[in-house]
Write a protein that holds these residues in place. Structure first.
Motif, short mmCIF file in Angstrom:
data_model
loop_
_atom_site.label_atom_id
_atom_site.label_comp_id
_atom_site.label_asym_id
_atom_site.label_seq_id
_atom_site.Cartn_x
_atom_site.Cartn_y
_atom_site.Cartn_z
N VAL A 16 49.83 66.12 10.79
CA VAL A 16 48.73 65.20 11.12
C VAL A 16 48.36 64.34 9.92
CG1 VAL A 16 46.28 65.10 11.74
CG2 VAL A 16 47.85 66.52 13.07
N ARG A 27 42.27 61.25 9.20
CA ARG A 27 43.02 62.39 9.73
C ARG A 27 42.41 62.88 11.04
NH1 ARG A 27 42.35 67.29 10.56
NH2 ARG A 27 40.36 67.34 9.49
N GLN A 28 41.08 62.86 11.12
CA GLN A 28 40.40 63.36 12.31
C GLN A 28 40.79 62.58 13.58
OE1 GLN A 28 39.03 62.62 9.41
NE2 GLN A 28 37.82 64.37 8.70
N GLN A 31 44.11 63.83 14.57
CA GLN A 31 44.00 65.19 15.09
C GLN A 31 43.51 65.17 16.54
OE1 GLN A 31 44.86 68.28 13.39
NE2 GLN A 31 44.92 68.64 15.60
N ASN A 35 45.70 66.48 19.70
CA ASN A 35 45.24 67.50 20.64
C ASN A 35 45.45 67.05 22.08
OD1 ASN A 35 44.48 69.14 18.50
ND2 ASN A 35 42.33 68.54 18.59
N SER A 54 49.79 74.17 7.74
CA SER A 54 49.86 72.82 8.31
C SER A 54 51.13 72.70 9.14
CB SER A 54 49.85 71.78 7.19
OG SER A 54 49.81 70.49 7.73
#
Length: 86
Positions: A16, A27-28, A31, A35, A54
């Motif tokens: 990620v 990064r969020q 992510q 998902n 990771s």
């Protein structure tokens, strides 16, 4: 969505954070998208030999098919738009 599929198709399995750096986004955000893509079955998590915690994201066969379908649609749309400019 297509961009992450493309990165994985072109560069192979990535983490990620690697994808986020490549796209210059937090990064969020990657992510969250990852998902969703995991739920859709287009990517899967695999062990990362370079880092125990990771995981790597990798395209599934379904992901390969979705990438190809989206790429074909983009190409057709691009062709249509180019013809309209003539």
């Amino acid at each position: 969505y297509w961009s992450v599929l493309r990165i994985l198709k072109m560069n192979g399995a990535q983490t990620v954070p690697q994808i986020a750096r490549y796209r210059y986004v937090p990064r969020q955000s990657i992510q969250k998208l990852a998902n969703e893509m995991l739920k859709d079955g287009v990517i899967e998590l695999v062990n990362n030999p370079a880092h125990k915690r990771s995981k790597l994201l990798r395209l599934t066969p379904k992901g390969e098919a979705v990438f190809q379908e989206l790429s074909d649609r983009i190409a057709a749309l691009t062709e249509t738009l180019a013809e309209q400019e003539d």
